[in-house]
Each structure stands twice: as C-alpha cells, then as structure tokens.
Enzyme design. Structure first.
Site, short mmCIF file in Angstrom:
data_model
loop_
_atom_site.label_atom_id
_atom_site.label_comp_id
_atom_site.label_asym_id
_atom_site.label_seq_id
_atom_site.Cartn_x
_atom_site.Cartn_y
_atom_site.Cartn_z
CD GLU A 1 -0.94 0.56 3.69
OE1 GLU A 1 -1.39 1.72 3.56
OE2 GLU A 1 -1.10 -0.14 4.70
CE LYS B 1 -4.70 8.05 5.84
NZ LYS B 1 -5.27 7.56 7.11
CB VAL C 1 -5.90 -1.98 3.78
CG1 VAL C 1 -6.23 -3.47 3.65
CG2 VAL C 1 -4.63 -1.81 4.62
CG ASP D 1 -15.47 5.12 12.29
OD1 ASP D 1 -15.17 4.60 11.21
OD2 ASP D 1 -14.84 6.07 12.79
CB SER E 1 -11.77 -0.05 8.31
OG SER E 1 -10.97 -0.06 7.14
CB ALA E 2 -13.84 0.50 3.20
CG ASP E 3 -8.88 -1.54 5.52
OD1 ASP E 3 -9.07 -0.79 4.54
OD2 ASP E 3 -7.98 -1.34 6.36
CE LYS F 1 -3.49 1.61 10.79
NZ LYS F 1 -4.17 0.86 9.73
#
Length: 309
Positions: free
Chosen positions: A26, A87, A107, A139, A141-143, A160
């Site tokens: 990435e 980003k 990611v 909330d 992540s789209a990951d 994380k």
C-alpha cells in the site's frame, strides 16, 4: 482478472507474465504513515526487502488519476514528498480517476487494485477494523468489507490497537474472512505481540499458507485469507507504555472534538509524540516483518504454479 484499467509497471507485468513472485504494497503508509523525510527511506527499504529475496514489489497508488500497480522511483518520491497527496479508499477510485488526482491507496483500495492486476499476496502494517464506540458511530473500515469480496492473501500484524479488536474479529468471522495465525493462536495487537484474543487456526510455514490459498481456489472461495503475523516480543512496544499513552490519546481526542476519519491519524500521531518516537520504530519493524513474510508466501505460491506448468 477484472477490467479495472490499471497500469502495471514493466517489472510487475514481466513478473506476473513469467509466474514469478509479486507482493503488493500500500502507499498510505508512505504518505500518511511516517513523517517526512523518513517516509521516503522507509518506502525504498520496504521494496528492497522484497528485491533482495527475489520478489517483485508492486507498490500501488493513483498518480494523476492513473491507477498504477508498481511505482517508479519518481512516483514513490511524489507520494512521499507531495503534501497534497490524499488518501484514496476503494470507494474513491472512480472519482480519483475522473478528477486526475494523486492519491495514496488504503488497504481496501490496494487490495482491490492488486486483485485487478492478478496479484495474490499483499503485505501491509495494520488492518483497519471496527472503531471503539462503533455501536453509536457505525464507524467501520472499508478494509473489512473489501476483504470479504476478494480472493487475496493479506499479511498484517493484526488490526491497529486503537480499534475495537473483539468487534473486528467478530466482523471478520461474519464476513467470511479466513484468519490464520502465523505460528501463533493469539491475535496480534499491532504494536503488541498479543492483543489478548485468540485465533482458531495456526499455520507454521509459507508453504502451508499457499496450500490454504490453493484449497480456497479449488472450492471457488471469493474471500480473503488474512495472515496475522505478530511481532516478536523483543520488538513490541512496551505494553505499559502503550496502554498508558493510548488511554491519554483517547482522552485528548475527545477533549479536542476529533471525530470521523481524523481519529486514526490523530491517535497514531499522539502515540508517536508521547512514546518519543518508539511507536514509529515499532511500526517500521511491523511493516518490514510483514513484507518479508509476504515475500515468502508469494514465493511459495509461485512455486506451486511452476510445479503445475
């Protein structure tokens, strides 16, 4: 392979055509993960780790609206030094193309473009996941959702540690993402070797991981394989320091009204400042370890392909 109009570097195109190992990397770790000028040295170091092991690096980014898989050094310099670089997640790729922007891929975006290029292995630092308090903010992540749609193998040091780890693991299970612990049944906590949570499956070698990838292909699986690769205890951030500074970081974020997509960079920057740079050193070790393992997995995967030819 998808019809996404990615542009492959000559090195990546040749390696893929010849069945040689390739690892996707990435670019947000370059633009937003490390401070300047250290980020440029880190980016070059990460690629060199793969080259030294006979693996072709495929750092991915959007350059003036062009989806690039495999960057020339001038592109890496731009991602590292240009403060206007944004980003770009998977949802942003289309508009980034039309607007001809330059963006570093997250990611989710990196996984999507790697898959479009035919790359099966992707090494990153930490995975995005479910944020603390997501029951109110939603909330996430789209990951996670992207990994539920792509047959790609991702190596990370866990999600994380600023995230809600139990909720992230539950979401990965619900989304059908296979989670493998590399020589461990404890899920790593990014800066920490052990997050305090377990993993169902442990694997011992890159060849075993390549075997799992092949088995998934044989049954038509379209979900990712997520390899959780913990730092050695000797390299982790001191747990007491980590917990103390992270708690203070959350208090500072709330006091300053930091919210939304600004939370993660705020917390990570706070950790760097208040651990006197120790978290940054650990972050480089994390990425390096994952990239080395990614190269070994890609080599094992390429070897399986060579044996079948």
């Amino acid at each position: 392979m998808s019809t996404t109009p990615v542009v492959l570097s000559e090195a990546v195109a040749d390696a893929l055509a010849e069945g040689r190992p390739v690892v996707a990397l990435e670019s947000t770790i370059i633009s937003h993960g490390f401070p300047r000028p250290r980020n440029l040295g880190a980016a070059r170091h990460f690629e060199q780790l793969l080259v030294d092991d006979g693996v072709t690096p495929a750092t991915i980014a959007v350059i003036d609206g062009v989806l690039r898989v495999g960057l020339e050094d001038e592109h890496i310099v731009r991602i590292a030094e240009d403060t206007s670089v944004i980003k770009v997640s998977s949802r942003d790729l289309g508009i980034a193309m039309v607007k001809k922007v330059t963006g570093a891929t997250t990611v989710a975006a990196t996984a999507l473009l790697a898959h479009a290029a035919g790359i099966r292995v992707f090494s990153t630092g930490g995975l995005g996941g479910v944020h603390r308090g997501a029951q109110e903010s939603f909330d996430e992540s789209a990951d996670l959702t992207m990994l539920s749609k792509l047959p790609i193998t991702v190596i990370s040091a866990g999600a994380k540690s600023i995230l809600d780890i139990p909720a992230t693991l539950e979401r990965l299970e619900s989304l059908g993402v296979t989670v493998l612990g590399y020589r461990t049944q404890r899920y790593p906590g990014f800066y920490l070797t052990d997050s305090g949570h377990s993993i169902d499956w442990q694997v011992e070698t890159p060849e075993e991981i390549a075997g799992v990838m092949a088995a998934h292909d044989s049954i038509g699986s379209t979900h990712a394989v997520l390899v959780a690769n913990p730092l050695p205890v000797s390299q982790q951030l001191d747990p007491e320091l980590h917990d103390r500074v992270l708690a203070a970081a959350f208090e500072a974020a709330e006091a300053q009204g930091v919210g939304g997509k600004e939370v993660t960079p705020f917390l990570l920057a706070y950790l760097v400042q208040h651990t006197e740079g120790k978290s940054l050193d650990v972050n480089i070790d994390i990425a390096s370890n994952n990239i080395t393992l990614g190269g070994q997995i890609a080599t094992a995967w390429a070897g399986r392909g060579a044996a079948q030819r």
